[in-house]
Scaffold this motif. Structure first.
Motif, PDB file in Angstrom:
ATOM      1  N   ARG A 423      42.076  18.738  50.177  1.00  0.00           N
ATOM      2  CA  ARG A 423      42.168  20.016  50.903  1.00  0.00           C
ATOM      3  C   ARG A 423      42.595  19.786  52.353  1.00  0.00           C
ATOM      4  O   ARG A 423      43.421  20.531  52.899  1.00  0.00           O
ATOM      5  CB  ARG A 423      40.823  20.743  50.861  1.00  0.00           C
ATOM      6  CG  ARG A 423      40.861  22.106  51.562  1.00  0.00           C
ATOM      7  CD  ARG A 423      39.580  22.873  51.405  1.00  0.00           C
ATOM      8  NE  ARG A 423      39.705  24.156  52.063  1.00  0.00           N
ATOM      9  CZ  ARG A 423      39.480  24.409  53.343  1.00  0.00           C
ATOM     10  NH1 ARG A 423      39.120  23.386  54.146  1.00  0.00           N
ATOM     11  NH2 ARG A 423      39.629  25.621  53.864  1.00  0.00           N
ATOM     12  N   LEU A 427      45.898  21.281  54.165  1.00  0.00           N
ATOM     13  CA  LEU A 427      45.864  22.044  55.423  1.00  0.00           C
ATOM     14  C   LEU A 427      46.786  21.419  56.471  1.00  0.00           C
ATOM     15  O   LEU A 427      47.389  22.121  57.293  1.00  0.00           O
ATOM     16  CB  LEU A 427      44.424  22.103  55.953  1.00  0.00           C
ATOM     17  CG  LEU A 427      43.444  22.944  55.119  1.00  0.00           C
ATOM     18  CD1 LEU A 427      42.035  22.837  55.683  1.00  0.00           C
ATOM     19  CD2 LEU A 427      43.890  24.410  55.085  1.00  0.00           C
ATOM     20  N   VAL A 444      41.947  27.437  48.344  1.00  0.00           N
ATOM     21  CA  VAL A 444      42.090  28.541  49.317  1.00  0.00           C
ATOM     22  C   VAL A 444      41.031  28.456  50.399  1.00  0.00           C
ATOM     23  O   VAL A 444      41.253  28.848  51.547  1.00  0.00           O
ATOM     24  CB  VAL A 444      42.028  29.910  48.608  1.00  0.00           C
ATOM     25  CG1 VAL A 444      43.243  30.116  47.729  1.00  0.00           C
ATOM     26  CG2 VAL A 444      40.750  30.046  47.798  1.00  0.00           C
ATOM     27  N   ASP A 445      39.857  27.961  50.001  1.00  0.00           N
ATOM     28  CA  ASP A 445      38.821  27.683  51.011  1.00  0.00           C
ATOM     29  C   ASP A 445      37.907  26.593  50.468  1.00  0.00           C
ATOM     30  O   ASP A 445      37.962  26.225  49.285  1.00  0.00           O
ATOM     31  CB  ASP A 445      38.015  28.951  51.356  1.00  0.00           C
ATOM     32  CG  ASP A 445      37.391  29.600  50.143  1.00  0.00           C
ATOM     33  OD1 ASP A 445      36.710  28.893  49.365  1.00  0.00           O
ATOM     34  OD2 ASP A 445      37.598  30.817  49.940  1.00  0.00           O
ATOM     35  N   LYS A 446      37.046  26.096  51.346  1.00  0.00           N
ATOM     36  CA  LYS A 446      36.198  24.963  50.970  1.00  0.00           C
ATOM     37  C   LYS A 446      35.209  25.326  49.882  1.00  0.00           C
ATOM     38  O   LYS A 446      34.952  24.537  48.955  1.00  0.00           O
ATOM     39  CB  LYS A 446      35.455  24.450  52.212  1.00  0.00           C
ATOM     40  CG  LYS A 446      34.640  23.180  51.947  1.00  0.00           C
ATOM     41  CD  LYS A 446      34.005  22.668  53.233  1.00  0.00           C
ATOM     42  CE  LYS A 446      33.214  21.398  52.971  1.00  0.00           C
ATOM     43  NZ  LYS A 446      32.609  20.860  54.211  1.00  0.00           N
ATOM     44  N   ASP A 447      34.634  26.529  49.959  1.00  0.00           N
ATOM     45  CA  ASP A 447      33.637  26.936  48.964  1.00  0.00           C
ATOM     46  C   ASP A 447      34.222  26.958  47.555  1.00  0.00           C
ATOM     47  O   ASP A 447      33.565  26.572  46.587  1.00  0.00           O
ATOM     48  CB  ASP A 447      33.071  28.321  49.304  1.00  0.00           C
ATOM     49  CG  ASP A 447      32.158  28.268  50.517  1.00  0.00           C
ATOM     50  OD1 ASP A 447      31.708  27.161  50.867  1.00  0.00           O
ATOM     51  OD2 ASP A 447      31.896  29.336  51.108  1.00  0.00           O
ATOM     52  N   THR A 448      35.460  27.404  47.435  1.00  0.00           N
ATOM     53  CA  THR A 448      36.093  27.500  46.111  1.00  0.00           C
ATOM     54  C   THR A 448      36.228  26.131  45.468  1.00  0.00           C
ATOM     55  O   THR A 448      35.899  25.946  44.288  1.00  0.00           O
ATOM     56  CB  THR A 448      37.480  28.163  46.226  1.00  0.00           C
ATOM     57  OG1 THR A 448      37.343  29.459  46.804  1.00  0.00           O
ATOM     58  CG2 THR A 448      38.133  28.288  44.851  1.00  0.00           C
TER      59      THR A 448
END
Length: 522
Positions: A423, A427, A444-448
């Motif tokens: 990730r 980025l 799309v984001d870290k949590d996903t």
């Protein structure tokens, strides 16, 4: 194919069967049975039901010892209702309206079957008839020579009738039959001579050789399948089926959508392969340990059963010896009592022999109680040993399964590191590898991405936990049921033995009681 009848179709019932058995009295023993009150169909060996306009076979379940059944010249459309006739040797269903061969699976002793003049187009469903010697299928609708190949499995078949079928009109009909069925003696009521056999062998040698080759391959395949099945059954008995390979590991990924997507990340392929190799080694350890423990449990059970058998046999021999000595004395006492003319002496001898009977009862019951106590101790020892073996097995499996979970946890940590690193590269636009769009959506984001890795991890742990729970539950259940059955069997054995003793003593007492002094004087 069969004639039409103006008579109303009939279904077999008790009234028809009693009448048929009775009418056969002039021809065989069955009719004599019918004259007795409360006829027992199970004693009938031969039954003739031809020309009865029977539409459906029924009510034959009581003829469990029937050897010969004649049902020709009816309007039967389906072979059924013969399940209980396991001793049947001869069956005639000719001149009916039967379209399919069926309902013969339990007739394992059948040697002679006639289905002449029906509407049958295919020879099949005869596999259970391993003793078949005579098969009459003339005047049917069989038109494919492959039906003949099916008959090669019947090694005792010596007489075959197929005349009147389309297949019999083929130019090479007789030579083909003789070539495919070399042990046949009679074809269409004509003996097959040596010249015909030689001609058939020469003419169809290539096709027969090819057929034998195919049959050999099929047999080998069936043997392999049987060996695999037996192996699997053995593995199930050891509670370690499908642990001798990557099955458990593969099942972890079979429903793991996230894991499949994450496998596209750089370095994950190698990580998963390393994980799999180590995981499978642990599964193999469980498998091999399970088989060894199964052998130990089997040996323990065999030793126990041997001890039980030896103890029971020893007490039985002692009991037989006591009863034999008593029987000698009993016969002498009965003879002496019959010869006694003095009342006082008669009563004294009766009392003495009654004491002998009481002493025998005490001896036999004492032997049985000693056996009960001995077996109780043996069962308790076996229970302790088998529980210890099962406990050791469960403990070891749980320890090895814990190693599987440790591997999964380590894999999860490494996978999470790769996912987060990927990730960061995405980025920074530093990722060189192309990822599928579905995989890119996970970043799309870290949590996903963290949730995706966690979901994969949860699925894997659940699969490991379920397999462990299944194994532990099954082996513990097996152990409990085994011990419970052993105890119930011992209770039933004891009850049978006590009943045997009481029945014998009652018999002896009844012989003694029948000797009344007044009767002897007469």
């Amino acid at each position: 194919m069969n004639r039409l009848c103006d008579v109303e179709p009939r279904v077999m019932d008790d009234e028809m069967l009693k009448l048929a058995v009775g009418e056969q009295g002039l021809r065989d023993e069955a009719g004599q049975l019918a004259k007795q009150e409360g006829i027992l169909f199970k004693d009938v060996l031969s039954l003739q039901l031809d020309f009865q306009n029977i539409l459906r076979i029924d009510s034959l379940w009581q003829f469990e010892n029937l050897r010969k059944l004649q049902l020709d010249n009816n309007i039967i459309e389906k072979i059924e209702g013969l399940e209980n006739l396991t001793h049947l040797v001869w069956l005639d269903l000719s001149f009916n309206n039967i379209e399919a061969i069926e309902g013969l699976d339990t007739l394992v002793n059948l040697e002679d079957l006639s289905l002449f003049n029906n509407r049958i187009s295919k020879i099949n469903s005869l596999d259970a008839l391993v003793k078949l010697q005579v098969l009459s299928l003339g005047n049917n609708q069989i038109d494919n020579m492959m039906n003949i190949i099916y008959l090669r499995r019947f090694k005792d078949l010596r007489t075959l009738s197929l005349s009147g079928n389309p297949v019999a009109e083929a130019e090479d009909y007789r030579t083909l039959i003789c070539a495919y069925l070399p042990d046949l003696v009679y074809l269409d009521f004509q003996r097959i001579d040596d010249h015909m056999k030689e001609l058939a062998e020469m003419k169809h040698r290539c096709s027969v050789d090819e057929l034998k080759h195919q049959e050999s391959l099929t047999r080998a395949q069936l043997q392999d399948e049987q060996a695999r099945w037996e192996g699997l059954e053995g593995h199930k008995a050891a509670f370690v089926e499908h642990l001798n390979g990557p099955f458990l590991f593969d099942s972890m990924y079979a429903e793991d959508v996230e894991g499949s997507q994450l496998s596209h990340l750089p370095g994950v392929g190698e990580l998963v392969q390393t994980y799999k190799d180590k995981f499978v080694i642990i599964c193999l350890n469980i498998f091999e340990f399970g088989l060894k423990q199964q052998e130990k449990r089997k040996a323990e059970l065999d030793t126990f059963m041997g001890c039980v058998q030896e103890a029971v046999q020893e007490k039985q021999e002692q009991g037989k010896h006591k009863m034999a000595k008593f029987e000698e004395k009993h016969l002498l006492s009965l003879s002496s009592l019959r010869d006694e003319s003095e009342l006082t002496n008669f009563e004294i001898k009766m009392a003495e022999h009654s004491e002998d009977i009481t002493e025998l009862v005490n001896v036999l019951m004492t032997l049985e109680m000693q056996l009960v106590e001995q077996l109780e101790e043996t069962i308790n020892m076996f229970e302790r040993n088998i529980i210890d073996l099962v406990g050791l097995f469960v403990e070891s499996v749980q320890s090895l399964m814990a190693q599987c979970r440790d591997l999964e946890n380590h894999h999860h940590e490494k996978l999470l590191e790769i996912a987060i690193s990927t990730r960061e590269k995405i980025l920074k636009c530093e990722l060189e590898e192309d990822l599928p769009d579905a995989v890119r959506l996970l970043f799309v984001d870290k949590d996903t991405i963290v949730n995706a890795v966690g979901a994969s991890h949860d699925i894997h742990l659940l699969k490991i936990d379920n397999r462990e729970d299944e194994l532990v539950t099954r082996v513990n259940s097996w152990c409990a049921h085994l011990v419970d059955k052993i105890r119930k069997d011992e209770i039933m054995r004891n009850r049978r033995r006590v009943k045997e003793i009481n029945q014998y003593v009652d018999h002896v007492k009844s012989e003694l009681d029948s000797l009344e002094y007044s009767d002897l004087l007469d």
